[in-house]
Design a protein around this motif. Structure first.
Motif, PDB file in Angstrom:
ATOM      1  N   VAL A 198      26.186  66.762  10.376  1.00  0.00           N
ATOM      2  CA  VAL A 198      25.986  67.832   9.557  1.00  0.00           C
ATOM      3  C   VAL A 198      27.231  68.913   9.619  1.00  0.00           C
ATOM      4  CG1 VAL A 198      24.372  69.779   8.673  1.00  0.00           C
ATOM      5  CG2 VAL A 198      23.445  67.664   9.295  1.00  0.00           C
ATOM      6  N   PHE A 199      27.348  69.454  10.991  1.00  0.00           N
ATOM      7  CA  PHE A 199      28.335  70.210  11.426  1.00  0.00           C
ATOM      8  C   PHE A 199      29.111  69.566  12.697  1.00  0.00           C
ATOM      9  CE2 PHE A 199      25.053  73.446  10.357  1.00  0.00           C
ATOM     10  CZ  PHE A 199      25.286  73.578   9.169  1.00  0.00           C
ATOM     11  N   GLY A 200      30.440  69.789  12.450  1.00  0.00           N
ATOM     12  CA  GLY A 200      31.393  69.141  13.688  1.00  0.00           C
ATOM     13  C   GLY A 200      31.947  67.863  13.211  1.00  0.00           C
ATOM     14  N   GLU A 201      32.986  67.544  14.140  1.00  0.00           N
ATOM     15  CA  GLU A 201      33.673  66.516  14.273  1.00  0.00           C
ATOM     16  C   GLU A 201      33.681  65.620  15.233  1.00  0.00           C
ATOM     17  OE1 GLU A 201      37.562  67.413  12.970  1.00  0.00           O
ATOM     18  OE2 GLU A 201      37.119  68.101  10.712  1.00  0.00           O
ATOM     19  N   ASN A 202      34.125  64.570  15.301  1.00  0.00           N
ATOM     20  CA  ASN A 202      34.117  63.448  16.567  1.00  0.00           C
ATOM     21  C   ASN A 202      32.921  63.617  17.235  1.00  0.00           C
ATOM     22  OD1 ASN A 202      36.883  63.252  15.803  1.00  0.00           O
ATOM     23  ND2 ASN A 202      37.536  64.986  17.047  1.00  0.00           N
ATOM     24  N   ILE A 203      31.750  63.080  16.568  1.00  0.00           N
ATOM     25  CA  ILE A 203      30.560  63.112  17.310  1.00  0.00           C
ATOM     26  C   ILE A 203      30.202  61.540  17.384  1.00  0.00           C
ATOM     27  CG2 ILE A 203      28.091  63.443  17.303  1.00  0.00           C
ATOM     28  CD1 ILE A 203      28.568  66.181  15.748  1.00  0.00           C
ATOM     29  N   ASP A 204      30.152  61.037  18.564  1.00  0.00           N
ATOM     30  CA  ASP A 204      29.864  59.717  18.777  1.00  0.00           C
ATOM     31  C   ASP A 204      28.506  59.260  18.311  1.00  0.00           C
ATOM     32  OD1 ASP A 204      29.566  57.235  19.553  1.00  0.00           O
ATOM     33  OD2 ASP A 204      29.716  57.468  21.751  1.00  0.00           O
ATOM     34  N   GLN A 205      28.451  58.157  17.349  1.00  0.00           N
ATOM     35  CA  GLN A 205      27.062  57.670  16.624  1.00  0.00           C
ATOM     36  C   GLN A 205      26.116  57.418  17.604  1.00  0.00           C
ATOM     37  OE1 GLN A 205      26.475  57.440  13.268  1.00  0.00           O
ATOM     38  NE2 GLN A 205      28.135  59.033  13.102  1.00  0.00           N
ATOM     39  N   LYS A 206      26.606  56.897  18.937  1.00  0.00           N
ATOM     40  CA  LYS A 206      25.532  56.518  19.994  1.00  0.00           C
ATOM     41  C   LYS A 206      24.790  57.840  20.460  1.00  0.00           C
ATOM     42  CE  LYS A 206      28.151  52.491  21.590  1.00  0.00           C
ATOM     43  NZ  LYS A 206      28.506  51.871  22.830  1.00  0.00           N
ATOM     44  N   ARG A 207      25.250  59.061  20.247  1.00  0.00           N
ATOM     45  CA  ARG A 207      24.631  60.164  20.731  1.00  0.00           C
ATOM     46  C   ARG A 207      23.600  61.142  19.735  1.00  0.00           C
ATOM     47  NH1 ARG A 207      28.341  64.080  24.117  1.00  0.00           N
ATOM     48  NH2 ARG A 207      26.391  64.263  25.289  1.00  0.00           N
ATOM     49  N   ILE A 208      23.628  60.664  18.554  1.00  0.00           N
ATOM     50  CA  ILE A 208      23.034  60.750  17.353  1.00  0.00           C
ATOM     51  C   ILE A 208      21.484  60.236  17.662  1.00  0.00           C
ATOM     52  CG2 ILE A 208      22.547  61.317  15.009  1.00  0.00           C
ATOM     53  CD1 ILE A 208      25.575  61.180  14.682  1.00  0.00           C
ATOM     54  N   SER A 209      20.726  60.590  18.380  1.00  0.00           N
ATOM     55  CA  SER A 209      19.535  59.934  18.572  1.00  0.00           C
ATOM     56  C   SER A 209      18.279  61.288  18.994  1.00  0.00           C
ATOM     57  CB  SER A 209      19.354  58.890  19.835  1.00  0.00           C
ATOM     58  OG  SER A 209      18.219  58.533  19.971  1.00  0.00           O
ATOM     59  N   THR A 210      17.093  61.049  18.849  1.00  0.00           N
ATOM     60  CA  THR A 210      16.099  61.807  19.262  1.00  0.00           C
ATOM     61  C   THR A 210      14.798  60.887  19.901  1.00  0.00           C
ATOM     62  OG1 THR A 210      14.882  61.567  17.017  1.00  0.00           O
ATOM     63  CG2 THR A 210      16.477  63.589  17.364  1.00  0.00           C
ATOM     64  N   SER A 211      15.414  59.463  20.270  1.00  0.00           N
ATOM     65  CA  SER A 211      14.519  58.370  20.733  1.00  0.00           C
ATOM     66  C   SER A 211      13.658  59.185  22.043  1.00  0.00           C
ATOM     67  CB  SER A 211      15.045  57.285  21.048  1.00  0.00           C
ATOM     68  OG  SER A 211      16.062  57.542  21.957  1.00  0.00           O
ATOM     69  N   LEU A 212      14.408  60.080  22.771  1.00  0.00           N
ATOM     70  CA  LEU A 212      13.872  60.417  24.365  1.00  0.00           C
ATOM     71  C   LEU A 212      12.739  61.329  24.059  1.00  0.00           C
ATOM     72  CD1 LEU A 212      17.061  60.030  26.667  1.00  0.00           C
ATOM     73  CD2 LEU A 212      14.989  58.829  26.646  1.00  0.00           C
ATOM     74  N   LEU A 213      13.031  62.247  22.977  1.00  0.00           N
ATOM     75  CA  LEU A 213      12.156  63.371  22.847  1.00  0.00           C
ATOM     76  C   LEU A 213      11.073  62.873  22.178  1.00  0.00           C
ATOM     77  CD1 LEU A 213      11.279  66.094  22.632  1.00  0.00           C
ATOM     78  CD2 LEU A 213      12.954  66.684  20.632  1.00  0.00           C
TER      79      LEU A 213
END
Length: 363
Positions: free
Chosen positions: A259-274
């Protein structure tokens, strides 16, 4: 006050009097012993400040201040409360009054506020996951996919250290999302992390309100009204969503959206631990378990209990996800607060309840 008398030797004790110039400052040689008195479980030291004359003891400004009940009974009641046992059930087991348990929980919540206000600040994390957990208060409220007036527990979570940063209880409305972002920001350092949530629209608006910048458009000289200033994302804000598309009651597709920002690793887009943490909440705490009659009847009861539960979770409980094997083959266990560098050891419930927010070491 006269400086004669016993020599000061309590260098780790500070004066609780807010009008004293040494308030909250230890090691100033202004505290001397003033005897002891006996309670059911132990002896309590008394002190006197030679600067202002204030008389106090080990329990002043702690959870146990002015409580006469045996500390063992109190701690046993709070341990039951952490697991979500009802006030009436705790009172029945320990043969005390339900209002007494309620008062102890209220005291414990204030003590947790003191601990969090002093220690939960300048936290360095690289990613923050946020989510809402549906809870029941008094009665079941209807739910919707976007906005409703039911009870929800909003949580911000640091997945690397398993630290629960902040939580709010309220309806699925914009103002509650704003409060969660505001409370989370107060506990983070200046280095802003990546924020990851589900597809709920309230988070993006709350993040823009907190971290956005106003963009003004220059006048063109042409006819008509000029463009109004617009709130846009700052360069440091990074935010992504995990959007779950369902067909009926089955999960069909998971989409990751920046949504906001650039160069965000797709692997870090996760809410599984929460989401796994949400399961821990429901398994551990009867007040938010599904399909039970153990839910709270008032919001303040759930709020006080969750403050105690979350502070105990952060400071007093080893997390299996943080277990690491050392070179000698022995497994080292840590609490979320240890992993985050907030504390150096695992606290006991007694240490949590006896923490003094005025104690500032100058050694």
């Amino acid at each position: 006050m006269d400086k004669r008398g016993p020599k000061p030797k309590f260098t780790d004790v500070s004066c609780p009097n807010k009008d004293c110039k040494f308030h909250g400052i230890s090691g100033k040689n202004n505290i001397v012993g003033n005897g002891t008195y006996q309670i059911k479980s132990r002896s309590v030291h008394k002190y006197i400040c030679r600067e202002c004359g204030r008389v106090f003891n080990d329990r002043t400004d702690t959870f146990f201040d002015n409580l006469r009940k045996d500390e063992f009974i109190i701690k046993l009641a709070l341990k039951m409360a952490i697991r979500g046992m009802s006030n009436e059930g705790i009172a029945d087991v320990l043969e005390i009054q339900p209002v007494t348990v309620s008062n102890w929980l209220s005291r414990a919540a204030k003590q947790c506020d003191n601990v969090n206000e002093d220690l939960m600040k300048d936290i360095n994390v690289s990613r923050v996951e946020m989510d809402e957990l549906w809870v029941i208060i008094k009665k079941v409220a209807p739910r919707s996919k976007v906005e409703d007036d039911g009870a929800w527990m909003w949580v911000s979570f640091a997945p690397e250290s398993r630290l629960i940063i902040d939580f709010k209880i309220g309806p699925r409305k914009q103002y509650v999302a704003d409060e969660l972002i505001e409370g989370t920001d107060k506990r983070l350092s200046d280095s802003k992390p990546i924020f990851v949530t589900d597809g709920l629209k309230f988070y993006s608006e709350a993040l823009l309100k907190k971290y956005g910048e106003w963009m003004e458009f220059p006048r063109t000289g042409k006819r008509g009204r000029p463009k109004k200033p617009r709130l846009v994302s700052s360069k440091n804000l990074k935010y992504a969503q995990v959007i779950k598309n369902r067909k009926g009651k089955k999960l069909h597709k998971v989409e990751k959206k920046v949504v906001f920002g650039e160069n965000i690793d797709q692997k870090r887009i996760s809410t599984s631990l929460l989401e796994r943490q949400n399961l821990t909440f429901r398994q551990d705490n009867n007040r938010i378990s599904r399909k039970t009659m153990g839910f709270s009847k008032k919001t303040k009861y759930l709020f006080n209990q969750m403050k105690l539960y979350i502070t105990h979770f952060n400071f007093c409980r080893n997390h299996m996800g943080l277990k690491k094997e050392k070179e000698d083959g022995v497994f080292e266990k840590k609490t979320p607060a240890q992993e985050s560098g907030i504390t150096k050891k695992k606290w006991s419930l007694t240490e949590l309840l006896n923490y003094k927010s005025t104690k500032i070491s100058t050694n």
